[in-house]
Design a protein around this motif. Structure first.
Motif, mmCIF file in Angstrom:
data_model
loop_
_atom_site.group_PDB
_atom_site.id
_atom_site.type_symbol
_atom_site.label_atom_id
_atom_site.label_comp_id
_atom_site.label_asym_id
_atom_site.label_seq_id
_atom_site.Cartn_x
_atom_site.Cartn_y
_atom_site.Cartn_z
ATOM 1 N N ALA A 94 4.530 15.859 6.786
ATOM 2 C CA ALA A 94 4.346 14.434 7.049
ATOM 3 C C ALA A 94 4.743 13.637 5.810
ATOM 4 C CB ALA A 94 2.899 14.134 7.428
ATOM 5 N N MET A 95 5.106 12.377 6.030
ATOM 6 C CA MET A 95 5.573 11.552 4.910
ATOM 7 C C MET A 95 4.905 10.189 4.940
ATOM 8 S SD MET A 95 9.481 10.967 3.662
ATOM 9 C CE MET A 95 9.853 10.161 2.091
ATOM 10 N N ILE A 96 4.449 9.748 3.775
ATOM 11 C CA ILE A 96 3.939 8.394 3.585
ATOM 12 C C ILE A 96 5.059 7.614 2.923
ATOM 13 C CG2 ILE A 96 2.148 6.967 2.539
ATOM 14 C CD1 ILE A 96 0.442 9.551 2.350
ATOM 15 N N PHE A 97 5.651 6.669 3.632
ATOM 16 C CA PHE A 97 6.817 5.963 3.124
ATOM 17 C C PHE A 97 6.411 4.858 2.155
ATOM 18 C CE2 PHE A 97 8.163 7.937 7.054
ATOM 19 C CZ PHE A 97 9.392 8.474 6.706
ATOM 20 N N ILE A 178 4.389 14.325 1.915
ATOM 21 C CA ILE A 178 5.280 13.718 0.926
ATOM 22 C C ILE A 178 4.867 12.259 0.793
ATOM 23 C CG2 ILE A 178 7.665 13.180 0.325
ATOM 24 C CD1 ILE A 178 8.493 15.480 2.227
ATOM 25 N N ALA A 179 4.374 11.880 -0.362
ATOM 26 C CA ALA A 179 3.894 10.519 -0.610
ATOM 27 C C ALA A 179 4.896 9.810 -1.512
ATOM 28 C CB ALA A 179 2.511 10.550 -1.262
ATOM 29 N N ASP A 180 5.708 8.943 -0.920
ATOM 30 C CA ASP A 180 6.764 8.241 -1.653
ATOM 31 C C ASP A 180 6.241 6.883 -2.110
ATOM 32 O OD1 ASP A 180 9.094 7.326 -2.747
ATOM 33 O OD2 ASP A 180 10.291 7.459 -0.924
ATOM 34 N N GLY A 206 -6.589 21.679 1.640
ATOM 35 C CA GLY A 206 -5.615 22.547 0.983
ATOM 36 C C GLY A 206 -4.187 22.128 1.221
ATOM 37 N N VAL A 207 -3.967 20.877 1.630
ATOM 38 C CA VAL A 207 -2.613 20.399 1.883
ATOM 39 C C VAL A 207 -1.824 20.324 0.581
ATOM 40 C CG1 VAL A 207 -3.267 17.963 1.653
ATOM 41 C CG2 VAL A 207 -1.287 18.575 3.033
ATOM 42 N N GLY A 208 -0.558 20.655 0.637
ATOM 43 C CA GLY A 208 0.332 20.471 -0.509
ATOM 44 C C GLY A 208 0.827 19.036 -0.531
ATOM 45 N N ILE A 209 1.040 18.473 -1.719
ATOM 46 C CA ILE A 209 1.476 17.076 -1.849
ATOM 47 C C ILE A 209 2.667 16.992 -2.792
ATOM 48 C CG2 ILE A 209 0.842 14.756 -2.612
ATOM 49 C CD1 ILE A 209 -2.040 15.370 -1.898
ATOM 50 N N ILE A 210 3.695 16.292 -2.355
ATOM 51 C CA ILE A 210 4.784 15.880 -3.243
ATOM 52 C C ILE A 210 4.597 14.390 -3.478
ATOM 53 C CG2 ILE A 210 7.273 15.585 -3.527
ATOM 54 C CD1 ILE A 210 7.697 18.042 -1.815
ATOM 55 N N LEU A 211 4.349 14.009 -4.717
ATOM 56 C CA LEU A 211 4.054 12.623 -5.072
ATOM 57 C C LEU A 211 5.244 12.046 -5.837
ATOM 58 C CD1 LEU A 211 2.005 10.262 -5.337
ATOM 59 C CD2 LEU A 211 1.210 11.351 -7.454
ATOM 60 N N ILE A 212 5.872 11.040 -5.253
ATOM 61 C CA ILE A 212 7.003 10.370 -5.898
ATOM 62 C C ILE A 212 6.503 9.056 -6.472
ATOM 63 C CG2 ILE A 212 9.273 9.331 -5.516
ATOM 64 C CD1 ILE A 212 9.625 11.294 -3.178
ATOM 65 N N THR A 213 6.708 8.855 -7.764
ATOM 66 C CA THR A 213 6.159 7.658 -8.402
ATOM 67 C C THR A 213 6.903 7.356 -9.697
ATOM 68 O OG1 THR A 213 4.133 6.671 -9.294
ATOM 69 C CG2 THR A 213 4.427 9.023 -9.648
ATOM 70 N N HIS A 214 6.781 6.085 -10.127
ATOM 71 C CA HIS A 214 7.255 5.677 -11.448
ATOM 72 C C HIS A 214 6.118 5.655 -12.457
ATOM 73 C CE1 HIS A 214 10.414 3.791 -8.867
ATOM 74 N NE2 HIS A 214 11.188 4.147 -9.866
ATOM 75 N N ASP A 215 4.906 5.742 -11.977
ATOM 76 C CA ASP A 215 3.713 5.528 -12.799
ATOM 77 C C ASP A 215 3.251 6.853 -13.415
ATOM 78 O OD1 ASP A 215 1.204 4.936 -13.860
ATOM 79 O OD2 ASP A 215 0.769 3.467 -12.292
ATOM 80 N N LEU A 216 3.482 7.029 -14.703
ATOM 81 C CA LEU A 216 3.092 8.275 -15.360
ATOM 82 C C LEU A 216 1.576 8.387 -15.503
ATOM 83 C CD1 LEU A 216 5.859 8.657 -18.097
ATOM 84 C CD2 LEU A 216 5.742 9.651 -15.817
#
Length: 339
Positions: A94-97, A178-180, A206-216
């Motif tokens: 699933a993706m969070i746009f 996938i959290a964009d 236990g879901v895997g997450i790919i986090l896309i961000t500019h915020d370190l």
């Protein structure tokens, strides 16, 4: 931990009407395990979102995705038919746009959009789907969840819309989210609530997450591992604490120097910056893509640089640390950029 996603040599090419071939993603190698959060960082245009879209089979045409390995839970995603992709989107991935206002259809109520997802993928009836939607909205912290189902996206605040997107992403119990940029344009309080919600849900499911961000700062709070992208390539990856406290790539160094630190940055002091511009996503890679902007550039950087293991789980696309360890002169101090 078992791998959910495995990428090796992922490339995305896009032909243009002028006859040029764009390569916004060039040779990405990544993996994400169950229960793990991988953050992907880098400036706008570096290929973060396109990499995520390739995992959903959503790279817009005429873009083409190629990889020596692109798999989800051991299943190859290369050359899947659309019907096969639909079995993965929602129930498994699933993706969070980025922008929930444009991702949610303004012509339909929240309830109709949420129940459609569950009825399509879970095969449940309208009443059961509605009951599940109310439960999901309550789970993500939305007050009066039953009443919200009758509202349209424009009637909700940005934070509530983002929570709806998270609820929709969770509606089919996926293995990977996938959290964009899930906290873009949100106030600090709402951002903290959403990040806390994602962390809680990961702990529970236990879901895997790919986090896309500019915020370190978000990366430091949320991610187990981080991948730094530049000009369509991963230039550094590894444990989050190790990468943020001891960056090995000059680009990662530049990103961290551009961030003010409480108690460490004097009032009125100039923040760091990276000179120059990003190279165009065209042609073959014949040198280090960061070479023209790098304060450590040397003649050896004029050859393509592979992503090589460094220490432990870290990997790096730079010759400087390797040359320093080998005792080669010239990399200890910053010098003239070699062009």
């Amino acid at each position: 931990m078992s791998a959910l996603i495995e990428l090796e040599d992922l490339k995305i090419t896009i032909p243009t009407a002028q006859g040029r071939i764009l390569q916004p993603v060039r040779g990405i190698a990544l993996s994400v395990a169950r229960g793990e959060t991988l953050a992907i960082v880098g400036e706008s245009g570096c290929g973060k979102s396109l990499t995520a879209l390739s995992l959903m089979g959503l790279v817009p045409k005429p873009g083409r995705v190629d990889a020596s390995r692109l798999s989800f839970s051991g299943q190859s995603l290369i050359d899947l038919r659309e019907a096969e992709w639909r079995k993965l989107r929602g129930p498994r991935i699933a993706m969070i746009f980025q922008d929930p206002m444009t991702s949610l259809d303004p012509c339909y109520t929240i309830g109709s959009q949420m129940t459609e997802v569950m009825r399509t993928h879970l095969g449940i009836g309208r009443a059961e789907a509605r009951e599940r939607a109310v439960s999901l909205l309550a789970r993500v912290g939305i007050p009066s969840p039953a009443a919200r189902l009758e509202q349209y996206p424009h009637q909700l605040s940005g934070g509530l819309r983002q929570r709806v997107m998270i609820a929709m992403a969770l509606s089919c119990d996926p293995d990977l989210i996938i959290a964009d940029e899930p906290t873009t344009a949100l106030d600090v309080t709402t951002q903290a609530q959403i990040l806390g919600l994602l962390a809680q849900l990961q702990h529970e499911t236990g879901v895997g997450i790919i986090l896309i961000t500019h915020d370190l700062g978000v990366v430091a709070t949320m991610a187990h591992r981080v991948a730094v992208m530049y000009a369509g390539q991963v230039v550094e990856t590894g444990d989050t604490a190790a990468v943020l406290t001891a960056p090995a790539h000059p680009y990662t160094e530049g990103l961290l120097q551009a961030i003010p630190t409480p108690g460490g940055t004097a009032r009125g002091a100039l923040l760091g910056s990276i000179p120059g511009i990003v190279p165009p996503p065209t042609g073959t890679v014949e040198a280090c893509l960061f070479m023209e902007r790098c304060p450590y550039a040397r003649p050896v950087c004029a050859a393509p640089v592979p992503l090589v293991p460094l220490d432990g789980e870290r990997a790096l696309r730079c010759v400087r640390p390797i040359a320093e360890r080998a005792g080669e002169p010239g990399f200890e101090e910053q010098g003239e950029v070699v062009s």
